[in-house]
Design a protein around this motif. Structure first.
Motif, PDB file in Angstrom:
ATOM      1  N   ALA A 160       0.824  -1.216   0.000  1.00  0.00           N
ATOM      2  CA  ALA A 160       0.000   0.000   0.000  1.00  0.00           C
ATOM      3  C   ALA A 160       0.856   1.264   0.000  1.00  0.00           C
ATOM      4  O   ALA A 160       0.467   2.295  -0.564  1.00  0.00           O
ATOM      5  CB  ALA A 160      -0.951  -0.011   1.187  1.00  0.00           C
ATOM      6  N   GLU A 161       2.030   1.190   0.626  1.00  0.00           N
ATOM      7  CA  GLU A 161       2.899   2.366   0.704  1.00  0.00           C
ATOM      8  C   GLU A 161       3.460   2.752  -0.663  1.00  0.00           C
ATOM      9  O   GLU A 161       3.899   3.891  -0.847  1.00  0.00           O
ATOM     10  CB  GLU A 161       4.058   2.090   1.662  1.00  0.00           C
ATOM     11  N   ARG A 162       3.440   1.820  -1.593  1.00  0.00           N
ATOM     12  CA  ARG A 162       4.053   2.046  -2.910  1.00  0.00           C
ATOM     13  C   ARG A 162       3.022   2.392  -3.998  1.00  0.00           C
ATOM     14  O   ARG A 162       3.411   2.622  -5.157  1.00  0.00           O
ATOM     15  CB  ARG A 162       4.846   0.812  -3.320  1.00  0.00           C
ATOM     16  N   LEU A 163       1.754   2.425  -3.639  1.00  0.00           N
ATOM     17  CA  LEU A 163       0.736   2.664  -4.657  1.00  0.00           C
ATOM     18  C   LEU A 163       0.772   4.097  -5.184  1.00  0.00           C
ATOM     19  O   LEU A 163       0.901   5.054  -4.412  1.00  0.00           O
ATOM     20  CB  LEU A 163      -0.657   2.391  -4.092  1.00  0.00           C
ATOM     21  N   GLN A 164       0.657   4.218  -6.502  1.00  0.00           N
ATOM     22  CA  GLN A 164       0.487   5.512  -7.145  1.00  0.00           C
ATOM     23  C   GLN A 164      -0.883   5.528  -7.814  1.00  0.00           C
ATOM     24  O   GLN A 164      -1.398   4.485  -8.226  1.00  0.00           O
ATOM     25  CB  GLN A 164       1.565   5.736  -8.202  1.00  0.00           C
ATOM     26  N   PRO A 165      -1.497   6.695  -7.932  1.00  0.00           N
ATOM     27  CA  PRO A 165      -2.819   6.752  -8.581  1.00  0.00           C
ATOM     28  C   PRO A 165      -2.721   6.445 -10.062  1.00  0.00           C
ATOM     29  O   PRO A 165      -1.744   6.814 -10.731  1.00  0.00           O
ATOM     30  CB  PRO A 165      -3.281   8.190  -8.338  1.00  0.00           C
ATOM     31  N   ILE A 166      -3.727   5.786 -10.592  1.00  0.00           N
ATOM     32  CA  ILE A 166      -3.735   5.425 -12.010  1.00  0.00           C
ATOM     33  C   ILE A 166      -3.695   6.672 -12.883  1.00  0.00           C
ATOM     34  O   ILE A 166      -3.217   6.627 -14.035  1.00  0.00           O
ATOM     35  CB  ILE A 166      -4.966   4.550 -12.341  1.00  0.00           C
ATOM     36  N   ASN A 167      -4.134   7.790 -12.365  1.00  0.00           N
ATOM     37  CA  ASN A 167      -4.129   9.032 -13.142  1.00  0.00           C
ATOM     38  C   ASN A 167      -2.723   9.440 -13.562  1.00  0.00           C
ATOM     39  O   ASN A 167      -2.560  10.250 -14.487  1.00  0.00           O
ATOM     40  CB  ASN A 167      -4.751  10.179 -12.333  1.00  0.00           C
ATOM     41  N   ALA A 168      -1.702   8.885 -12.915  1.00  0.00           N
ATOM     42  CA  ALA A 168      -0.327   9.200 -13.310  1.00  0.00           C
ATOM     43  C   ALA A 168       0.008   8.695 -14.697  1.00  0.00           C
ATOM     44  O   ALA A 168       0.911   9.242 -15.359  1.00  0.00           O
ATOM     45  CB  ALA A 168       0.650   8.600 -12.293  1.00  0.00           C
ATOM     46  N   ILE A 169      -0.721   7.673 -15.180  1.00  0.00           N
ATOM     47  CA  ILE A 169      -0.443   7.116 -16.515  1.00  0.00           C
ATOM     48  C   ILE A 169      -1.693   7.026 -17.375  1.00  0.00           C
ATOM     49  O   ILE A 169      -1.662   6.439 -18.460  1.00  0.00           O
ATOM     50  CB  ILE A 169       0.225   5.733 -16.401  1.00  0.00           C
TER      51      ILE A 169
END
Length: 356
Positions: A345-354
């Motif tokens: 969970a600490e490594r999750l980025q939002p899908i909006n980044a790609i």
């Protein structure tokens, strides 16, 4: 230490993983993209999922793929998926073509490779709870041309049309999905393409796999697959390269092991930096892919691609691809560490980044 993996999560997946973590029981759908030898950067992550996760999934699991993704997902669906992935890797890795090989030669060798990879009874070897959805593109009008010279100018025109708008592509292709009995993807709207869902059978499994990887100009299309609408069928990436479909399970998530932090709806969108998938379609999806830092450290600073057949001799290509395969063990190790320690969970980025 350099992080080998990136994790991009849609809004629902982000909340779910933060609240509940991630486990095999979370996964209802796995996706596999087009991309040919790009797959080699994922081979050990695939093996890890096949040996460590698939045995713990006792509910129906829908597997959707196009082109090499269709072949990977068929290996996932095998009763012995790790062995099937080994065959797939060995067969693809050891392809050999003469200089200036034409479509006849390439088609013949690809079909031999599929036969050897699938074995004698591929349909009987499918696990009853792993349900395939193999995506192909049925050609409309001039895109059904057999002549490779004619295909070259026809598909140049299709690319130009797509540059103006992806909405033009349904003039040229229908989507045909060869679906396992009982398979049901959790989506209500397939988008603008006319979409047919055809029962997957012993008579059309090989044809579906051949069609889904039939790159225009390079590989001949498949004509009139058994049980499907008549026509010429080509690479599923024409319509679904990295997928831009609202796949949203009611009771779980979509896992998407992918080649790189780039998501394009269709094959013709590859050179278009502004063309991205729709973020809301990925609300239930976790994309797992090698980080750019990991990719930069590979030979030539890139993952394998189909141009390697043209630019590298066989010995150099094999050495390069085998190095990528050996190196990508780090992806499986990092995935296992993050999931088992609860630190994913600490490594999750939002899908909006790609995505857009």
């Amino acid at each position: 230490m350099t992080q080998a993996l990136n994790f991009f999560a849609g809004e629902h997946a982000y909340r779910t993983i933060h609240n509940e973590g991630l486990s095999p029981r979370s996964i209802r759908v796995i996706m596999g993209a087009s991309g040919g030898p790009k797959w080699f950067v994922l081979s050990h992550l695939d093996r890890y999922l096949a040996s460590e996760w698939l045995p713990d999934i006792d509910h129906p699991l829908n597997l959707i793929g196009s082109s090499i993704g269709a072949w990977r997902m068929t290996a996932y669906a095998n009763k012995n998926p790790a062995a099937a992935l080994d065959r797939l890797e060995h067969g693809y890795l050891n392809q050999r073509y003469s200089d200036n090989a034409d479509a006849d030669e390439i088609t013949g060798k690809v079909n031999e490779f599929i036969d050897e990879t699938m074995g004698d009874n591929p349909f009987d070897d499918l696990h009853p709870n792993r349900l395939l959805h193999l995506v192909t593109a049925r050609c409309r009008g001039v895109t059904a041309a057999h002549s490779t010279r004619k295909q070259a100018w026809v598909f140049t025109g299709v690319a130009a049309s797509n540059m103006i708008s992806r909405a033009t592509l349904p003039r040229y292709f229908d989507r045909v999905v060869f679906r396992s009995p009982g398979g049901q993807l959790p989506l209500t709207d397939w988008d603008q393409f006319t979409t047919y869902q055809v029962p997957l059978t012993p008579d059309n499994l090989r044809q579906a796999l051949q069609a889904s990887g039939a790159i225009p100009v390079v590989i001949h299309g498949v004509t009139n697959p058994a049980g499907a609408p008549p026509g010429v069928y080509r690479d599923g990436g024409m319509v679904d390269y990295h997928f831009d479909l609202p796949i949203k399970p009611d009771n779980g998530l979509v896992l998407y092991p992918h080649f790189s932090p780039v998501l394009k709806p269709g094959w013709f969108d590859k050179p278009l930096p502004w063309r991205k998938v729709t973020a809301s379609h990925y609300s239930h999806t976790l994309v797992v892919c090698p980080s750019q830092a990991f990719i930069d450290k590979l030979p030539y600073g890139k993952i394998p691609d189909r141009k390697d057949f043209e630019t590298l001799d066989d010995e150099t290509r094999l050495r390069y691809w085998n190095t990528v395969i050996d190196t990508n063990r780090a992806l499986a190790d990092e995935f296992n560490d993050l999931v088992s320690t609860g630190k994913l969970a600490e490594r999750l980025q939002p899908i909006n980044a790609i995505a857009r």
